[in-house]
Design a protein around this motif. Sequence first.
Motif, short mmCIF file in Angstrom:
data_model
loop_
_atom_site.label_atom_id
_atom_site.label_comp_id
_atom_site.label_asym_id
_atom_site.label_seq_id
_atom_site.Cartn_x
_atom_site.Cartn_y
_atom_site.Cartn_z
N ASP A 140 -29.39 -65.35 -42.82
CA ASP A 140 -28.57 -66.24 -43.21
C ASP A 140 -26.76 -65.54 -42.37
O ASP A 140 -26.54 -64.71 -41.96
CB ASP A 140 -28.15 -66.27 -44.93
N ILE A 141 -25.73 -66.26 -42.92
CA ILE A 141 -24.59 -65.97 -42.44
C ILE A 141 -23.96 -64.48 -42.51
O ILE A 141 -23.74 -63.89 -41.87
CB ILE A 141 -23.42 -66.63 -42.64
N SER A 142 -24.27 -63.91 -43.71
CA SER A 142 -23.29 -62.97 -44.56
C SER A 142 -24.75 -61.90 -43.74
O SER A 142 -23.79 -60.36 -43.53
CB SER A 142 -23.73 -62.60 -45.72
N ALA A 255 -25.47 -67.18 -32.97
CA ALA A 255 -26.19 -66.79 -33.85
C ALA A 255 -25.61 -67.72 -35.25
O ALA A 255 -26.32 -68.20 -36.06
CB ALA A 255 -26.52 -65.04 -34.30
N MET A 256 -24.64 -67.55 -35.61
CA MET A 256 -24.57 -68.22 -36.58
C MET A 256 -23.86 -70.09 -36.66
O MET A 256 -24.83 -70.61 -37.49
CB MET A 256 -22.28 -67.86 -37.04
N ASP A 257 -23.99 -70.59 -35.06
CA ASP A 257 -24.23 -71.64 -34.63
C ASP A 257 -25.86 -72.31 -35.22
O ASP A 257 -26.06 -73.29 -35.42
CB ASP A 257 -23.28 -71.57 -33.07
N GLN A 263 -30.34 -74.98 -40.78
CA GLN A 263 -29.92 -75.40 -41.88
C GLN A 263 -29.55 -76.60 -42.13
O GLN A 263 -30.27 -77.59 -43.30
CB GLN A 263 -28.62 -74.51 -42.77
N GLU A 264 -28.88 -77.27 -41.45
CA GLU A 264 -28.71 -78.63 -41.31
C GLU A 264 -30.10 -79.20 -41.40
O GLU A 264 -29.86 -80.37 -41.72
CB GLU A 264 -28.08 -79.09 -40.39
N ARG A 265 -30.58 -79.14 -39.64
CA ARG A 265 -31.94 -79.26 -40.00
C ARG A 265 -32.87 -79.26 -40.93
O ARG A 265 -33.71 -80.37 -41.28
CB ARG A 265 -32.80 -79.39 -38.59
N LEU A 267 -31.80 -79.20 -44.24
CA LEU A 267 -31.43 -79.87 -45.39
C LEU A 267 -31.66 -81.58 -44.66
O LEU A 267 -31.88 -82.74 -45.85
CB LEU A 267 -29.91 -79.90 -45.59
N SER A 268 -31.36 -81.80 -43.30
CA SER A 268 -31.94 -83.58 -42.88
C SER A 268 -33.42 -83.54 -43.24
O SER A 268 -33.41 -85.00 -43.63
CB SER A 268 -31.26 -83.84 -41.41
N LYS A 269 -34.35 -82.95 -42.89
CA LYS A 269 -35.78 -83.41 -43.09
C LYS A 269 -36.37 -83.76 -44.71
O LYS A 269 -36.91 -83.96 -45.42
CB LYS A 269 -36.88 -82.23 -42.20
N GLU A 270 -35.84 -82.72 -45.19
CA GLU A 270 -35.20 -82.79 -46.83
C GLU A 270 -34.98 -83.98 -47.58
O GLU A 270 -35.31 -84.92 -48.00
CB GLU A 270 -34.92 -82.43 -47.41
N GLU A 271 -33.81 -83.93 -47.22
CA GLU A 271 -33.12 -86.14 -47.44
C GLU A 271 -33.94 -87.28 -46.86
O GLU A 271 -34.23 -88.56 -47.61
CB GLU A 271 -31.71 -85.87 -46.24
N ILE A 272 -33.97 -87.36 -45.84
CA ILE A 272 -35.42 -88.15 -45.02
C ILE A 272 -36.84 -88.11 -45.82
O ILE A 272 -37.16 -89.16 -45.80
CB ILE A 272 -35.76 -87.87 -43.35
#
Length: 506
Positions: A140-142, A255-257, A263-265, A267-272
């Motif tokens: 993760d980011i941390s 790496a952070m980007d 993570q956005e992908r 979440l997007s897949k989960e929302e779809i």
Amino acid sequence: MAERNWMEHRSYVLTVIFFIAAATGICWLFRLLHFPETNLVVVYILSVLLTARFTKGYIYGIAATVIAICTFNYFFTEPYYTLSVNDPTYFVTFGIMTVTSIITSALTTKVKQNALEAREKEAEASALYQLTSHLTDAADISDIAAITIKTISDILNCRAACLCFDESGQPEQCFIQQKNAKEQTRRNVADKEVLRHRMENLKTAYYAGEEFYDWPIYGREAILGILRIPNEAAERMSDAQLRLLRSMMESTALAMDRFRSAQERILSKEEIAQERYRSNLLRAISHDLRTPLSGIMGTSEMLMGMTDQEDGRYALAEDIYKDADWLHSLVENILGLTRLQDSRLVLNKQMEAVEEVISVAVMAIGKRAPEREIAVHIPDSVMLVPMDAKLIDQVLVNLLDNAVKHTPPEGEISVTVIENKEEEAAVFTVADRGMGIAPVDLSHVFQMFYTTHEKGADSQRGVGLGLAICESIVKAHGGTISAQNRRGGGAEFTFTLPLEVEKNDK
């Protein structure tokens, strides 16, 4: 930093003095042993070469050359212990010594600089490889921040730290700092807002604070974090270390980007997936409700026909029919919603007479509210508009149904159609004299599942689908739809349909 430069300069000056003094001592010995004068010249050239080897930059080699020639002239040429020259041939010797010394000094310095740059680049490449190889395993980011400060702390021999920003661009409450070679700690941030504002308005590469030099870690769209180097370590950093630090910050930002994009992908897949399950459920329920609702409507209508209007059972059958009709309309809207979300809304455009389309919609509303009168204003001549009549009929029914729900029995409801020749469009307007739309809701009435808190459009006995579906259907036709309040009270919904069929619609 200035003190360190002065100490370094002093060390190089002492180096020059040492080698010239050593060369002079050796030349005294050679003269006592009656060595040729050429050997003395070679010794001084050697001293210049050694000076260039153990100092940095050209200036010390050139200074050593001048001092070596003057010393040779002072001690070993007649007249002794003066800078005068009796034999003019010595000028040739001095010139050869100068050229030879400068060339050898320059070559030695250049080779040393190339070797130093090669070692720095090798160290930089090795450090970057070590960092990037570890960042690929970050969870993760941390974790990315922890790996970065561990690597930087080892290279700079300091206790580096990193403060991460969240997805909304706000600094976290704590930052991670390297405590020792094997342990890290978390420290609270004194004032997050001041720190964020400082980084957003930073005009230089870093901010020098009381404890840390803060370098912002920039991502593609925003600041991802702050790299914090203790003041002592930051002040003694060389140019090579500063370049390495910037390269490491770029690797950390990538790496952070990359992690945030992943993570956005996800979440997007989960929302779809959730949206697909919801649409399938709505579609299945709607299809299952269609048949019994049609049966309930037909049976209640038949009972109404078989019962006298003064009989109490007539009002009961009428209520059943109205509720079933409302549910049937809701089911149709849900099915329309699922078709829109699945991109399965296929337009079957034909040239349709506006009078007929409006007549079908008014008749449908007449069955739901036979006591209501709807004024229709259309052009005297036949007006043909390219449209999918079934879908536009659904738009008009939804708009008229809203008008009926929110207009008192004596209130005016009207449907108007005009031709806008400038824009080559047919303009449909459904107006009422109800309570109107609250200003706070006016910009949201076409949003899906939006229902007003007050008794505004599409809020009674609805789930906020009707107007959203109207907007989707009108836009699919290439038109526009809008809502506004009327002077004197009431709401007005206007939508347009192009009069000419687009080429890609033919």
